[in-house]
Design a protein around this motif. Structure first.
Motif, PDB file in Angstrom:
ATOM      1  N   VAL A  21       0.853  -1.186   0.000  1.00  0.00           N
ATOM      2  CA  VAL A  21       0.000   0.000   0.000  1.00  0.00           C
ATOM      3  C   VAL A  21       0.888   1.234   0.000  1.00  0.00           C
ATOM      4  CG1 VAL A  21      -1.941  -1.112   1.181  1.00  0.00           C
ATOM      5  CG2 VAL A  21      -0.198   0.056   2.514  1.00  0.00           C
ATOM      6  N   SER A  22       0.316   2.332  -0.342  1.00  0.00           N
ATOM      7  CA  SER A  22       1.033   3.597  -0.350  1.00  0.00           C
ATOM      8  C   SER A  22       1.349   4.031   1.079  1.00  0.00           C
ATOM      9  CB  SER A  22       0.162   4.657  -1.032  1.00  0.00           C
ATOM     10  OG  SER A  22       0.648   5.940  -0.765  1.00  0.00           O
ATOM     11  N   ALA A  23       2.437   4.766   1.236  1.00  0.00           N
ATOM     12  CA  ALA A  23       2.806   5.302   2.550  1.00  0.00           C
ATOM     13  C   ALA A  23       1.762   6.283   3.059  1.00  0.00           C
ATOM     14  CB  ALA A  23       4.173   5.974   2.475  1.00  0.00           C
ATOM     15  N   LYS A  24       0.901   6.791   2.196  1.00  0.00           N
ATOM     16  CA  LYS A  24      -0.117   7.748   2.651  1.00  0.00           C
ATOM     17  C   LYS A  24      -1.048   7.132   3.695  1.00  0.00           C
ATOM     18  CE  LYS A  24      -3.691   6.982  -0.822  1.00  0.00           C
ATOM     19  NZ  LYS A  24      -4.424   7.531  -1.936  1.00  0.00           N
ATOM     20  N   HIS A  25      -1.030   5.813   3.811  1.00  0.00           N
ATOM     21  CA  HIS A  25      -1.868   5.136   4.804  1.00  0.00           C
ATOM     22  C   HIS A  25      -1.188   5.009   6.160  1.00  0.00           C
ATOM     23  CE1 HIS A  25      -4.739   4.112   1.699  1.00  0.00           C
ATOM     24  NE2 HIS A  25      -3.740   3.682   0.961  1.00  0.00           N
ATOM     25  N   LEU A  26       0.078   5.421   6.241  1.00  0.00           N
ATOM     26  CA  LEU A  26       0.835   5.273   7.476  1.00  0.00           C
ATOM     27  C   LEU A  26       0.842   6.564   8.290  1.00  0.00           C
ATOM     28  CD1 LEU A  26       3.960   3.338   6.172  1.00  0.00           C
ATOM     29  CD2 LEU A  26       1.997   2.400   7.395  1.00  0.00           C
ATOM     30  N   VAL A  27       0.586   6.423   9.575  1.00  0.00           N
ATOM     31  CA  VAL A  27       0.689   7.535  10.516  1.00  0.00           C
ATOM     32  C   VAL A  27       1.579   7.052  11.656  1.00  0.00           C
ATOM     33  CG1 VAL A  27      -0.524   9.094  12.082  1.00  0.00           C
ATOM     34  CG2 VAL A  27      -1.601   8.401   9.934  1.00  0.00           C
ATOM     35  N   LEU A  28       2.666   7.752  11.876  1.00  0.00           N
ATOM     36  CA  LEU A  28       3.615   7.402  12.920  1.00  0.00           C
ATOM     37  C   LEU A  28       3.520   8.428  14.036  1.00  0.00           C
ATOM     38  CD1 LEU A  28       6.068   5.713  13.898  1.00  0.00           C
ATOM     39  CD2 LEU A  28       7.508   7.314  12.609  1.00  0.00           C
ATOM     40  N   ALA A  29       3.188   7.977  15.244  1.00  0.00           N
ATOM     41  CA  ALA A  29       3.119   8.865  16.404  1.00  0.00           C
ATOM     42  C   ALA A  29       4.411   8.715  17.198  1.00  0.00           C
ATOM     43  CB  ALA A  29       1.912   8.522  17.269  1.00  0.00           C
ATOM     44  N   LEU A  30       5.101   9.814  17.397  1.00  0.00           N
ATOM     45  CA  LEU A  30       6.371   9.820  18.118  1.00  0.00           C
ATOM     46  C   LEU A  30       6.136  10.319  19.533  1.00  0.00           C
ATOM     47  CD1 LEU A  30       8.269  11.489  15.209  1.00  0.00           C
ATOM     48  CD2 LEU A  30       8.497   9.111  15.887  1.00  0.00           C
ATOM     49  N   GLN A  31       6.543   9.525  20.492  1.00  0.00           N
ATOM     50  CA  GLN A  31       6.326   9.875  21.886  1.00  0.00           C
ATOM     51  C   GLN A  31       7.627   9.677  22.652  1.00  0.00           C
ATOM     52  OE1 GLN A  31       2.661   8.485  23.380  1.00  0.00           O
ATOM     53  NE2 GLN A  31       3.217   8.740  25.499  1.00  0.00           N
ATOM     54  N   CYS A  32       7.785  10.416  23.710  1.00  0.00           N
ATOM     55  CA  CYS A  32       8.999  10.331  24.520  1.00  0.00           C
ATOM     56  C   CYS A  32       9.153   8.923  25.069  1.00  0.00           C
ATOM     57  CB  CYS A  32       8.925  11.332  25.671  1.00  0.00           C
ATOM     58  SG  CYS A  32      10.298  11.198  26.807  1.00  0.00           S
ATOM     59  N   GLY A  58       4.730  10.331   1.414  1.00  0.00           N
ATOM     60  CA  GLY A  58       3.291  10.602   1.517  1.00  0.00           C
ATOM     61  C   GLY A  58       2.679  10.257   2.855  1.00  0.00           C
ATOM     62  N   GLY A  59       3.459   9.740   3.788  1.00  0.00           N
ATOM     63  CA  GLY A  59       2.944   9.382   5.107  1.00  0.00           C
ATOM     64  C   GLY A  59       2.853  10.583   6.034  1.00  0.00           C
ATOM     65  N   THR A  60       2.441  10.325   7.241  1.00  0.00           N
ATOM     66  CA  THR A  60       2.247  11.370   8.243  1.00  0.00           C
ATOM     67  C   THR A  60       2.964  10.988   9.524  1.00  0.00           C
ATOM     68  OG1 THR A  60       0.057  11.869   7.347  1.00  0.00           O
ATOM     69  CG2 THR A  60       0.488  12.612   9.600  1.00  0.00           C
ATOM     70  N   ALA A  61       3.538  11.974  10.179  1.00  0.00           N
ATOM     71  CA  ALA A  61       4.149  11.760  11.490  1.00  0.00           C
ATOM     72  C   ALA A  61       3.599  12.801  12.451  1.00  0.00           C
ATOM     73  CB  ALA A  61       5.663  11.871  11.405  1.00  0.00           C
ATOM     74  N   ILE A  62       3.460  12.398  13.699  1.00  0.00           N
ATOM     75  CA  ILE A  62       2.878  13.257  14.721  1.00  0.00           C
ATOM     76  C   ILE A  62       3.793  13.274  15.938  1.00  0.00           C
ATOM     77  CG2 ILE A  62       0.917  13.575  16.268  1.00  0.00           C
ATOM     78  CD1 ILE A  62      -0.706  11.821  14.279  1.00  0.00           C
TER      79      ILE A  62
END
Length: 138
Positions: A21-32, A58-62
């Motif tokens: 699938v495309s990376a646009k479907h990925l959401v990476l949440a970064l936490q301490c 094309g993905g998302t990071a938070i």
């Protein structure tokens, strides 16, 4: 009951077929994960490079912990994709300031005992060390 649910989910997962699938479907949440005096020069820049690759694809990071950027938010505001995004970030910081004030606390309190043991002395140090996790501007 929880174990039964996990077993049921595992059976369902085993029946799933993998498909590209495309990376646009990925959401990476970064936490301490427990910052220390080296986070800003080791793990966080490595995460930042991974975030850069994800976003370019094309993905998302938070950045998941808004209070963790306190004192360094102006650096992220400058890099916001749009003015509206920058304003939302500033609004969220103000909300946290109001929330902590209502609860007789402040945003610039000392880092956790684990952070201190790792060599951090202030929240600002922790915030500045966190920023390399964020996607870098092109």
């Amino acid at each position: 009951m929880g174990m039964d649910l996990i077993k049921e989910m595992a059976v369902s997962a085993d029946r799933s077929a993998r498909a590209p699938v495309s990376a646009k479907h990925l959401v990476l949440a970064l936490q301490c994960g427990g910052s220390d005096g080296y986070s800003g020069v080791t793990a966080n820049p490595a995460l930042g490079m991974a975030v850069d690759r994800l976003v370019r694809a094309g993905g998302t990071a938070i950045l998941s912990e808004t209070p963790e950027i306190y004192g360094a938010e102006h650096l992220l505001v400058r890099r916001a994709a749009t003015r509206e995004v920058a304003e939302k970030l500033v609004e969220r910081i103000r909300w946290w300031e109001e929330y902590t004030a209502r609860n007789d606390a402040t945003m610039d309190n000392n880092p956790s005992p684990g952070n201190k043991a790792g060599g951090l002395t202030t929240i600002l140090e922790k915030s500045l060390a966190l920023l390399p996790k964020a996607a870098q501007p092109d």
